[in-house]
Scaffold this motif. Structure first.
Motif, PDB file in Angstrom:
ATOM      1  N   ALA A  77       0.844  -1.196   0.000  1.00  0.00           N
ATOM      2  CA  ALA A  77       0.000   0.000   0.000  1.00  0.00           C
ATOM      3  C   ALA A  77       0.882   1.249   0.000  1.00  0.00           C
ATOM      4  CB  ALA A  77      -0.918  -0.001   1.207  1.00  0.00           C
ATOM      5  N   ILE A  78       0.424   2.287  -0.658  1.00  0.00           N
ATOM      6  CA  ILE A  78       1.238   3.493  -0.795  1.00  0.00           C
ATOM      7  C   ILE A  78       1.600   4.092   0.558  1.00  0.00           C
ATOM      8  CG2 ILE A  78      -0.731   5.080  -1.011  1.00  0.00           C
ATOM      9  CD1 ILE A  78       2.552   5.225  -3.058  1.00  0.00           C
ATOM     10  N   ALA A  79       0.705   3.962   1.541  1.00  0.00           N
ATOM     11  CA  ALA A  79       0.978   4.521   2.859  1.00  0.00           C
ATOM     12  C   ALA A  79       2.115   3.798   3.566  1.00  0.00           C
ATOM     13  CB  ALA A  79      -0.284   4.460   3.721  1.00  0.00           C
ATOM     14  N   ASP A  80       2.338   2.545   3.184  1.00  0.00           N
ATOM     15  CA  ASP A  80       3.373   1.735   3.828  1.00  0.00           C
ATOM     16  C   ASP A  80       4.628   1.577   2.979  1.00  0.00           C
ATOM     17  OD1 ASP A  80       1.569   1.220   5.949  1.00  0.00           O
ATOM     18  OD2 ASP A  80       0.647  -0.407   4.790  1.00  0.00           O
ATOM     19  N   MET A  81       4.636   2.168   1.799  1.00  0.00           N
ATOM     20  CA  MET A  81       5.726   1.913   0.857  1.00  0.00           C
ATOM     21  C   MET A  81       6.954   2.747   1.172  1.00  0.00           C
ATOM     22  SD  MET A  81       5.617   2.132  -3.308  1.00  0.00           S
ATOM     23  CE  MET A  81       4.085   1.184  -3.366  1.00  0.00           C
ATOM     24  N   GLU A  82       8.051   2.056   1.447  1.00  0.00           N
ATOM     25  CA  GLU A  82       9.325   2.742   1.644  1.00  0.00           C
ATOM     26  C   GLU A  82       9.902   3.140   0.284  1.00  0.00           C
ATOM     27  OE1 GLU A  82      10.606   3.484   4.513  1.00  0.00           O
ATOM     28  OE2 GLU A  82       9.321   2.313   5.859  1.00  0.00           O
ATOM     29  N   LEU A  83      10.722   4.162   0.267  1.00  0.00           N
ATOM     30  CA  LEU A  83      11.339   4.611  -0.969  1.00  0.00           C
ATOM     31  C   LEU A  83      12.153   3.479  -1.605  1.00  0.00           C
ATOM     32  CD1 LEU A  83      12.030   6.824  -3.016  1.00  0.00           C
ATOM     33  CD2 LEU A  83      13.884   7.556  -1.480  1.00  0.00           C
ATOM     34  N   ALA A  84      12.803   2.677  -0.766  1.00  0.00           N
ATOM     35  CA  ALA A  84      13.617   1.577  -1.296  1.00  0.00           C
ATOM     36  C   ALA A  84      12.769   0.587  -2.090  1.00  0.00           C
ATOM     37  CB  ALA A  84      14.337   0.861  -0.163  1.00  0.00           C
ATOM     38  N   GLU A  85      11.542   0.343  -1.632  1.00  0.00           N
ATOM     39  CA  GLU A  85      10.654  -0.573  -2.355  1.00  0.00           C
ATOM     40  C   GLU A  85      10.204   0.044  -3.680  1.00  0.00           C
ATOM     41  OE1 GLU A  85       7.876  -3.666  -3.369  1.00  0.00           O
ATOM     42  OE2 GLU A  85       9.841  -3.513  -2.395  1.00  0.00           O
ATOM     43  N   TRP A  86       9.872   1.324  -3.665  1.00  0.00           N
ATOM     44  CA  TRP A  86       9.525   2.025  -4.901  1.00  0.00           C
ATOM     45  C   TRP A  86      10.675   1.925  -5.907  1.00  0.00           C
ATOM     46  CZ3 TRP A  86       5.477   4.657  -7.172  1.00  0.00           C
ATOM     47  CH2 TRP A  86       5.795   5.503  -8.238  1.00  0.00           C
ATOM     48  N   GLU A  87      11.879   2.222  -5.447  1.00  0.00           N
ATOM     49  CA  GLU A  87      13.035   2.219  -6.334  1.00  0.00           C
ATOM     50  C   GLU A  87      13.371   0.813  -6.822  1.00  0.00           C
ATOM     51  OE1 GLU A  87      15.941   4.197  -3.911  1.00  0.00           O
ATOM     52  OE2 GLU A  87      15.437   6.181  -4.741  1.00  0.00           O
ATOM     53  N   ARG A  88      13.169  -0.194  -5.976  1.00  0.00           N
ATOM     54  CA  ARG A  88      13.442  -1.577  -6.384  1.00  0.00           C
ATOM     55  C   ARG A  88      12.605  -1.957  -7.605  1.00  0.00           C
ATOM     56  NH1 ARG A  88      11.275  -6.844  -5.602  1.00  0.00           N
ATOM     57  NH2 ARG A  88       9.376  -5.918  -4.726  1.00  0.00           N
ATOM     58  N   VAL A  89      11.320  -1.652  -7.559  1.00  0.00           N
ATOM     59  CA  VAL A  89      10.423  -2.033  -8.648  1.00  0.00           C
ATOM     60  C   VAL A  89      10.682  -1.185  -9.891  1.00  0.00           C
ATOM     61  CG1 VAL A  89       7.999  -2.135  -9.355  1.00  0.00           C
ATOM     62  CG2 VAL A  89       8.681  -2.967  -7.095  1.00  0.00           C
ATOM     63  N   LEU A  90      10.816   0.119  -9.717  1.00  0.00           N
ATOM     64  CA  LEU A  90      11.062   0.979 -10.882  1.00  0.00           C
ATOM     65  C   LEU A  90      12.396   0.656 -11.552  1.00  0.00           C
ATOM     66  CD1 LEU A  90       9.266   3.414 -11.961  1.00  0.00           C
ATOM     67  CD2 LEU A  90       8.603   2.478  -9.728  1.00  0.00           C
ATOM     68  N   THR A  91      13.403   0.324 -10.755  1.00  0.00           N
ATOM     69  CA  THR A  91      14.719   0.034 -11.330  1.00  0.00           C
ATOM     70  C   THR A  91      14.682  -1.207 -12.210  1.00  0.00           C
ATOM     71  OG1 THR A  91      15.893   1.080  -9.490  1.00  0.00           O
ATOM     72  CG2 THR A  91      17.119  -0.512 -10.786  1.00  0.00           C
ATOM     73  N   LEU A  92      14.062  -2.272 -11.717  1.00  0.00           N
ATOM     74  CA  LEU A  92      14.056  -3.515 -12.491  1.00  0.00           C
ATOM     75  C   LEU A  92      13.027  -3.490 -13.611  1.00  0.00           C
ATOM     76  CD1 LEU A  92      15.382  -6.191 -12.842  1.00  0.00           C
ATOM     77  CD2 LEU A  92      13.888  -7.167 -11.106  1.00  0.00           C
ATOM     78  N   ASP A  93      11.905  -2.817 -13.398  1.00  0.00           N
ATOM     79  CA  ASP A  93      10.822  -2.858 -14.387  1.00  0.00           C
ATOM     80  C   ASP A  93      10.908  -1.767 -15.446  1.00  0.00           C
ATOM     81  OD1 ASP A  93       9.816  -5.030 -13.118  1.00  0.00           O
ATOM     82  OD2 ASP A  93       8.028  -4.090 -12.318  1.00  0.00           O
ATOM     83  N   VAL A  94      11.705  -0.733 -15.218  1.00  0.00           N
ATOM     84  CA  VAL A  94      11.837   0.336 -16.221  1.00  0.00           C
ATOM     85  C   VAL A  94      13.304   0.604 -16.568  1.00  0.00           C
ATOM     86  CG1 VAL A  94      11.334   2.723 -16.832  1.00  0.00           C
ATOM     87  CG2 VAL A  94       9.720   1.448 -15.439  1.00  0.00           C
TER      88      VAL A  94
END
Length: 242
Positions: free
Chosen positions: A97-114
């Motif tokens: 959930a966006i309220a629980d999302m750490e920046l590291a998790e955001w960056e992990r997904v964006l880095t591998l998927d984009v």
């Protein structure tokens, strides 16, 4: 696809594995990569042995690392002499959930998927011949959203934008760029979702069934081959009609 030179990232599991096997059965010459699971890599080679196409060259590489990407494409040059097809498949999902999302998790997904798609495309496109094809693996949820997966939805929506821009940029070289957008995949080799979740999503699909990795691989081969020679900048949903 006989004799076509193909690079598939993340080719030892799921959609990537099914795509590699489909290319090999169609007579293509394939280089693929994996990140950590040596057993899955060995199993892929064994599964492709004795087929009509050469056994794929399997390289351990981290597609988020520019040095590894350079080494991977150098392998394509030495083993294949260039490329006709790139399948950008390696990726990761996420459920936070966006309220629980750490920046590291955001960056992990964006880095591998984009970012990884950008790195691999940048290194591989110079090796591609006229008439080549890039197939990016997106997700149909990018077109409708999914709760608890803002980072994954944002990343896969970015893949569609990347596809459309590259289609225009590479079109003058007669290189096509398209996205295959799977829905939830039902993979007997990777039963990672509870049966009630699968049943609920299956009931939402027009076909009342979910796609498997082989279904997605069929769409990949279509977009990689000459039958789609006038298709570029498109997104092909493979989700059973969600």
């Amino acid at each position: 696809m006989t004799g076509k030179r193909v690079l598939v990232t993340g080719g030892t599991k799921g959609i990537g594995r099914a795509s590699v096997r489909a290319f090999v059965r169609a007579g293509a010459r394939v280089v693929t990569c994996y990140h950590q699971d040596d057993k899955a890599a060995d199993a892929l080679v064994e599964a492709c042995s004795g087929g009509p196409g050469p056994v794929p060259r399997v390289v351990r590489a981290d597609v988020t690392d520019p040095k590894d990407v350079k080494r991977l494409t150098e392998e394509c040059t030495s083993a294949l002499g260039g490329l006709d097809v790139l399948v950008n498949n390696a990726g990761v999902d996420g459920n936070t959930a966006i309220a629980d999302m750490e920046l590291a998790e955001w960056e992990r997904v964006l880095t591998l998927d984009v970012t990884a798609f950008y790195l691999v495309a940048q290194a591989a496109v110079p090796l591609m011949a006229s008439g080549g094809s890039v197939v990016n693996i997106g997700a149909s949820s990018a077109l409708r959203g999914r709760p608890g997966a803002a980072h994954h939805g944002a990343a896969k929506a970015a893949v569609i934008g990347l596809t459309q821009s590259l289609a225009k940029e590479l079109g003058p070289r007669d290189i096509r760029v398209n996205t295959v957008a799977p829905g939830l995949i039902e993979d007997p080799d990777d039963p990672h979702l509870p049966v009630p979740v699968l049943d609920r999503v299956r009931a939402m699909a027009s076909l009342r069934r979910l796609a498997g990795p082989e279904d997605v691989a069929g769409a990949v081969l279509f977009l990689a081959g000459d039958d789609s020679r006038s298709v570029t900048g498109s997104t092909l949903n493979v989700d059973g009609g969600m």
